[in-house]
Design an enzyme around this catalytic site. Structure first.
Site, mmCIF file in Angstrom:
data_model
loop_
_atom_site.group_PDB
_atom_site.id
_atom_site.type_symbol
_atom_site.label_atom_id
_atom_site.label_comp_id
_atom_site.label_asym_id
_atom_site.label_seq_id
_atom_site.Cartn_x
_atom_site.Cartn_y
_atom_site.Cartn_z
ATOM 1 C CB VAL A 1 -1.014 -0.364 0.975
ATOM 2 C CG1 VAL A 1 -1.895 1.547 1.342
ATOM 3 C CG2 VAL A 1 -1.668 -0.732 1.419
ATOM 4 C CD GLU B 1 -14.128 5.298 3.045
ATOM 5 O OE1 GLU B 1 -14.517 6.485 3.258
ATOM 6 O OE2 GLU B 1 -14.962 4.160 3.363
ATOM 7 C CB VAL C 1 -13.987 -0.735 5.563
ATOM 8 C CG1 VAL C 1 -15.215 -1.826 5.132
ATOM 9 C CG2 VAL C 1 -13.812 -0.837 7.390
ATOM 10 N N GLY D 1 -11.509 -1.375 0.930
ATOM 11 C CA GLY D 1 -10.420 -1.346 -0.178
ATOM 12 C C GLY D 1 -10.718 0.315 -0.980
ATOM 13 C CE LYS E 1 -11.198 -5.523 5.105
ATOM 14 N NZ LYS E 1 -10.651 -7.070 5.028
ATOM 15 N N GLY F 1 -5.157 -4.788 -3.113
ATOM 16 C CA GLY F 1 -3.227 -3.942 -3.799
ATOM 17 C C GLY F 1 -3.716 -2.806 -3.904
HETATM 18 N N1 LIG Z 1 -1.950 -4.825 1.330
HETATM 19 C C1 LIG Z 1 -3.539 -4.590 0.552
HETATM 20 O O1 LIG Z 1 -3.943 -4.982 -0.106
HETATM 21 C C2 LIG Z 1 -4.109 -3.723 1.667
HETATM 22 C C3 LIG Z 1 -5.630 -3.792 1.406
HETATM 23 C C4 LIG Z 1 -6.213 -2.594 2.533
HETATM 24 C C5 LIG Z 1 -5.755 -2.526 3.839
HETATM 25 N N2 LIG Z 1 -4.390 -3.270 4.239
HETATM 26 C C6 LIG Z 1 -3.599 -2.998 4.978
HETATM 27 O O2 LIG Z 1 -3.206 -1.327 5.351
HETATM 28 C C7 LIG Z 1 -1.541 -2.126 5.546
HETATM 29 C C8 LIG Z 1 -0.464 -2.413 5.112
HETATM 30 O O3 LIG Z 1 -0.583 -3.546 4.707
HETATM 31 P P1 LIG Z 1 0.661 -3.907 3.125
HETATM 32 O O4 LIG Z 1 -0.215 -4.891 2.309
HETATM 33 O O5 LIG Z 1 1.103 -2.852 2.176
HETATM 34 O O6 LIG Z 1 1.941 -3.868 4.286
HETATM 35 P P2 LIG Z 1 3.308 -4.968 3.687
HETATM 36 O O7 LIG Z 1 3.224 -4.954 1.959
HETATM 37 O O8 LIG Z 1 3.531 -6.213 4.187
HETATM 38 O O9 LIG Z 1 4.039 -3.809 4.441
HETATM 39 C C9 LIG Z 1 4.470 -3.281 5.168
HETATM 40 C C10 LIG Z 1 5.474 -2.396 5.391
HETATM 41 O O10 LIG Z 1 5.593 -1.798 7.532
HETATM 42 C C11 LIG Z 1 6.951 -1.744 7.668
HETATM 43 N N3 LIG Z 1 6.227 -1.867 8.273
HETATM 44 C C12 LIG Z 1 6.451 -3.200 9.711
HETATM 45 N N4 LIG Z 1 6.240 -2.523 10.732
HETATM 46 C C13 LIG Z 1 7.316 -1.255 11.005
HETATM 47 C C14 LIG Z 1 8.058 0.328 11.897
HETATM 48 N N5 LIG Z 1 7.310 -1.090 12.881
HETATM 49 N N6 LIG Z 1 7.898 0.266 11.688
HETATM 50 C C15 LIG Z 1 8.018 0.659 10.525
HETATM 51 N N7 LIG Z 1 7.598 0.542 8.757
HETATM 52 C C16 LIG Z 1 7.613 -1.240 9.378
HETATM 53 C C17 LIG Z 1 7.364 -2.804 6.426
HETATM 54 O O11 LIG Z 1 8.942 -2.527 6.300
HETATM 55 P P3 LIG Z 1 10.247 -3.167 5.315
HETATM 56 O O12 LIG Z 1 9.748 -2.784 4.279
HETATM 57 O O13 LIG Z 1 11.573 -2.785 6.040
HETATM 58 O O14 LIG Z 1 9.794 -4.009 5.575
HETATM 59 C C18 LIG Z 1 6.252 -2.745 5.411
HETATM 60 O O15 LIG Z 1 7.376 -1.652 4.784
HETATM 61 C C19 LIG Z 1 -1.931 -2.886 7.069
HETATM 62 O O16 LIG Z 1 -2.391 -2.416 7.973
HETATM 63 C C20 LIG Z 1 -2.542 -3.124 6.644
HETATM 64 O O17 LIG Z 1 -4.050 -4.563 7.197
HETATM 65 C C21 LIG Z 1 -3.798 -3.628 3.291
#
Ligand SMILES: NC(=O)c1ccc[n+]([C@@H]2O[C@H](COP(=O)([O-])OP(=O)(O)OC[C@H]3O[C@@H](n4cnc5c(N)ncnc54)[C@H](OP(=O)(O)O)[C@@H]3O)[C@@H](O)[C@H]2O)c1
Length: 416
Positions: free
Chosen positions: A17, A123, A126, A128, A203, A300
């Protein structure tokens, strides 16, 4: 915050994200934003941007007077709460996508917004890209809305679509669907939060808050995941002109509110039955508008970032959630009873142990016993059978329950 001055962002997280947001902001110059610095965790990871843009010390962003808005997009709920709390206390506006953190720490986050007076928008947490929270908050008057339900977890919807299609290995249709979801990047290596229904339960807590002004704990959402589903269950539904979906639901009726995440046998005539693969959908039921459906990408980088972008844009006109429905305190009583009319399947001994007030139909298929009935929510045995591993449960509409070829007990003689 006016459009003239640049909105200066402190970004936490540069994963799916975070990178999506970086790209989206680069393509939206009209919003006039500037990412001051990005805080990440892993010092060894290669980055696609100049290394000077990154920091590993959260205080550098939190204490930076040039940062107006903290955007929290990390995957660690506990660390995320501390970042959001400290940012609000430091007088910054905050945007987050972290449903687990928000749903689990709701009372503290509401209090922090009240005491600091700073906006906190989420926003993207929940469904996306689907604009639902601000919509619920602003558009629907409390007493006109009777239910909000939908498919809010793309991973399980992808898996259920695959299982319903019936491609692949008959013996382990669930395992194969999970493996494919992981290969496509929809499911994490530990899929528990998705397949056991926790992610949609978080959510659901946010839908209940913005739809009906109710603060629930995630444990108050009646929850059953899809990890026990077998191909025979999908076939059972298909033979009755229906499809199994994992439905998150908040319903208000006669002063009571119930929130659930349950596999549900949805008639194919229902719009939700046609929402397939990783798509999400939210269906609203209101007194005068009647039924409305929003469908879109629930996950995504790009789709999720689009919701974060919309929050950033809303900060431009000083938008914040008013929590008007919460303030109105309508005194709704939370109902945590288990499902009413249900379909269950599994080993004969497990199915036979379900306490019933009414048996509607029963049978055997592919070596499993199945039953349709009305469960006895007050039975002390209910918790044990409802959480029993290997026993698949689904809510089922009465018209589906009696539609099939294998009905063995007529409805009028079914009470036991
Ligand atoms: N993926 C989706 O489609 C989606 C959809 C809706 C909501 N979300 C929400 O969005 C958030 C991010 O999801 P994502 O899919 O982007 O996760 P992700 O791809 O696993 O990336 C997580 C990021 O967080 C960083 N991180 C973890 N712990 C940290 C800390 N203590 N301090 C600073 N940085 C830290 C990681 O650092 P490093 O790069 O150094 O590992 C990485 O850059 C989550 O809460 C998820 O539930 C995701």
């Amino acid at each position: 915050m006016s459009n003239a001055s640049s909105l200066r962002i402190g970004l936490f997280g540069f994963g799916v994200v975070g990178q999506g947001l970086y790209d989206v902001l680069g393509r939206t110059p009209s919003l006039n934003t500037r990412i001051e610095r990005i805080c990440v965790r892993d010092r060894k990871k290669e980055r696609s941007l100049p290394i000077e843009l990154f920091t590993y010390d959260k205080e550098i962003l939190l204490q930076d007077p040039n940062v107006d808005v903290v955007v929290e997009l990390i995957d660690d709920a506990e660390a995320a709460f501390h970042i959001v709390r400290d940012a609000l206390l430091a007088g910054k506006a905050v945007v987050s996508a972290n449903k687990r953190m928000i749903a689990s720490r709701l009372p503290e986050l509401l209090e922090l917004q009240r005491t600091t007076g700073r906006p906190f928008l989420y926003e993207a947490a929940v469904a996306g890209s689907i604009p639902i929270l601000r919509n619920l908050e602003e558009y629907y008057d409390n007493d006109l809305l009777s239910s909000v339900q939908g498919i809010v977890n793309g991973t399980t919807n992808f898996m259920l679509t695959r299982i319903a299609e019936g491609n692949g290995d008959e013996k382990d249709v669930y395992g194969e669907a999970l493996k494919l979801a992981q290969q496509k990047g929809f499911a994490e290596s530990d899929p528990t939060m998705d397949v056991e229904g926790w992610d949609p339960a978080f959510k659901t807590v946010l839908l209940a808050l913005h739809g009906f002004g109710v603060v629930l704990r995630p444990e108050q959402v009646v929850r059953k995941g899809i990890s026990s589903i077998r191909r025979a269950d999908a076939r059972w539904a298909a033979e009755r002109g229906a499809t199994i979906k994992l439905i998150a639901r908040v319903v208000v009726n006669k002063g009571r509110v119930s929130a659930s995440v349950l596999p549900t046998v949805v008639p194919n005539t229902d719009h939700l039955a046609k929402v397939n693969n990783e798509l999400n959908a939210v269906q609203l039921q209101a007194a005068f508008a009647d039924s409305q459906l929003l469908v879109g990408k629930g996950a995504g980088g790009g789709p999720t970032a689009s919701a974060v972008l919309s929050d950033l844009s809303a900060l431009r006109y000083d938008y914040r959630y008013s929590y008007r429905k919460l303030a109105a305190n309508t005194g709704l009583v939370v109902d945590t009873e288990r499902i009413g009319t249900f379909y269950a399947s599994g080993a004969a001994a497990d199915v036979n142990a379900i306490p019933l007030v009414k048996l509607i139909a029963q049978g055997e298929a592919e070596g499993l016993r199945w039953v349709v009935g009305v469960s006895d929510a007050r039975s002390p045995k209910m918790e044990e059978v409802f959480t029993k591993a290997g026993l698949f449960w689904a809510e089922v509409a009465p018209e589906v329950a009696i539609a099939g070829p294998a009905v063995q007990v007529a409805l009028d003689e079914a009470s036991v």
